[in-house]
Design an enzyme around this catalytic site. Structure first.
Site, PDB file in Angstrom:
ATOM      1  N   LYS A   1       0.835  -1.208   0.000  1.00 61.63           N
ATOM      2  CA  LYS A   1       0.000   0.000   0.000  1.00 61.63           C
ATOM      3  C   LYS A   1       0.869   1.256   0.000  1.00 61.63           C
ATOM      4  O   LYS A   1       0.533   2.249  -0.647  1.00 61.63           O
ATOM      5  CB  LYS A   1      -0.942  -0.005   1.199  1.00 61.63           C
ATOM      6  CG  LYS A   1      -2.113  -0.948   0.955  1.00 61.63           C
ATOM      7  CD  LYS A   1      -3.138  -0.877   2.042  1.00 61.63           C
ATOM      8  CE  LYS A   1      -4.285  -1.818   1.695  1.00 61.63           C
ATOM      9  NZ  LYS A   1      -5.073  -2.199   2.824  1.00 61.63           N
TER      10      LYS A   1
ATOM     11  N   LYS B   1      -8.139 -11.487  -7.712  1.00 62.65           N
ATOM     12  CA  LYS B   1      -9.177 -11.775  -6.728  1.00 62.65           C
ATOM     13  C   LYS B   1     -10.390 -10.895  -7.040  1.00 62.65           C
ATOM     14  O   LYS B   1     -10.222  -9.728  -7.422  1.00 62.65           O
ATOM     15  CB  LYS B   1      -8.612 -11.434  -5.336  1.00 62.65           C
ATOM     16  CG  LYS B   1      -9.505 -11.815  -4.196  1.00 62.65           C
ATOM     17  CD  LYS B   1      -8.796 -11.568  -2.879  1.00 62.65           C
ATOM     18  CE  LYS B   1      -9.750 -11.785  -1.735  1.00 62.65           C
ATOM     19  NZ  LYS B   1      -9.133 -11.707  -0.427  1.00 62.65           N
TER      20      LYS B   1
ATOM     21  N   LYS C   1     -14.383  -5.180  -5.855  1.00 60.33           N
ATOM     22  CA  LYS C   1     -15.185  -4.087  -6.381  1.00 60.33           C
ATOM     23  C   LYS C   1     -14.292  -3.046  -7.065  1.00 60.33           C
ATOM     24  O   LYS C   1     -14.616  -2.531  -8.121  1.00 60.33           O
ATOM     25  CB  LYS C   1     -15.938  -3.447  -5.219  1.00 60.33           C
ATOM     26  CG  LYS C   1     -16.988  -2.495  -5.665  1.00 60.33           C
ATOM     27  CD  LYS C   1     -17.831  -2.046  -4.529  1.00 60.33           C
ATOM     28  CE  LYS C   1     -18.865  -1.063  -5.043  1.00 60.33           C
ATOM     29  NZ  LYS C   1     -19.750  -0.603  -4.031  1.00 60.33           N
TER      30      LYS C   1
END
Ligand code: SF4
Length: 324
Positions: free
Chosen positions: A112, A192, A195
């Site tokens: 991240k 994976k 959304k």
């Protein structure tokens, strides 16, 4: 006495079939075997400073989906993380028992930080401590997880061990309960289901929307023509049919390998199977959405029940740490 099960869901809005197969179904199944506590982890959503304008509606939609999936508020405690503010206090206290070096080596933190270098905040580094606090605040003993989440749970266990060694036996080390469907791949056939990647099908989608999405799914990439033999094990549509259409799977495997079925027909059958499987859930969701007072009351009741457990834990922790 039943063991306590705990899990949290990030409020990214309406849940998709990946969330449902990977977590939601497991949550429902666990309700009878464990004393379950489930929460929508809204504080976690702030670590990446996502679009907070939508946070409230995202929390509500995810809550609605979990109830529609079959979480029964009479059997399990279901609530929103920030509605029980004791979590913030335990997060601070556990931080004192967590070496910074442990947090800096977490692969998802590194990833991240690489992807959003402009937003490497203190909360992001402390994310695993908040996750550990979630579990132990409610004395969670069993945590349903996918294989990809095992390193996070291991870190939570290390934090618990360190706390217990330093301040005396307080928490049990949470154990993983691996889901039967560890990772659901998205309609793109590579990543994976997520959304944010747009490769998902919402649980609450209409039958027409579902069919449209399924028809866009990537299949066996080596199968260019209808007459080419397929490789079902390399096809994500096959994996989804294994779940939604299990009685047809042996025949499908053979038909695909022998090129007796085309991918369009196969995907149409998958869409029908998903729509059939999710029809009761979708009907429940429509009726829950028509009764927002009831949903708000379930949220309120859940937070009150969770807070009773949280206060007991926090008193014990503060006492062990010499704060009271
Ligand atoms: Fe996949 Fe079905 Fe096409 Fe075989 S027939 S490659 S299982 S979509």
């Amino acid at each position: 006495m039943k063991k306590r099960g705990f899990s949290g869901v990030r409020p990214t809005g309406r849940l998709h079939i990946g969330n449902y197969l990977g977590a939601g179904k497991n949550y429902v199944a666990m309700q009878d075997e464990y004393d379950c506590v489930y929460c929508i982890v809204d504080l976690h959503a702030l670590t990446t400073l996502a679009d907070t304008d939508k946070l409230q509606s995202n929390i509500y939609e995810a809550f609605l989906d979990l109830l529609a999936a079959g979480i029964d508020p009479q059997k399990a405690v279901i609530f929103v993380q920030s509605h029980v503010p004791e979590i913030n206090e335990l997060f601070t206290l556990l931080s004192m028992a967590t070496p910074l070096s442990w947090l800096l080596r977490v692969p998802t933190f590194k990833e991240k930080a690489r992807m959003h270098p402009q937003n490497v905040n203190y909360g992001l580094v402390g994310y695993p401590v908040l996750m550990a606090a979630d579990i132990v605040l409610y004395k969670g003993e069993v945590v349903p997880v996918g294989e990809d989440q095992l390193p996070h749970l291991e870190l939570a266990r290390e934090i618990v061990r360190r706390f217990n060694e330093h301040f005396g036996e307080t928490f049990r080390e949470p154990q993983a309960k691996l889901t039967n469907f560890p990772m659901v791949v998205g309609l793109d056939g590579k990543d994976k289901m997520s959304k944010s990647l747009g490769n998902h099908i919402e649980l609450a989608a209409t039958a027409e929307e579902t069919t449209k999405r399924v028809m866009s799914a990537v299949t066996d990439p080596t199968r260019k023509l209808r007459s080419d033999p397929g490789h079902p094990k390399a096809c994500n549509v096959f994996k989804l049919r294994e779940h939604f259409d299990p009685e047809c799977i042996t025949q499908l495997e053979e038909d695909c390998r022998m090129a007796r079925i085309g991918c369009v027909d196969c995907k149409r059958a998958l869409a029908e199977a998903i729509n059939c499987d999710l029809a009761p859930l979708r009907a429940r969701r429509i009726s829950l959405a028509a009764n927002p007072e009831y949903v708000r009351q379930v949220m309120l009741d859940g937070a009150m029940k969770a807070q009773v457990i949280a206060r007991q834990t926090l008193d014990e922790v503060k006492s062990k740490m010499g704060l009271i």
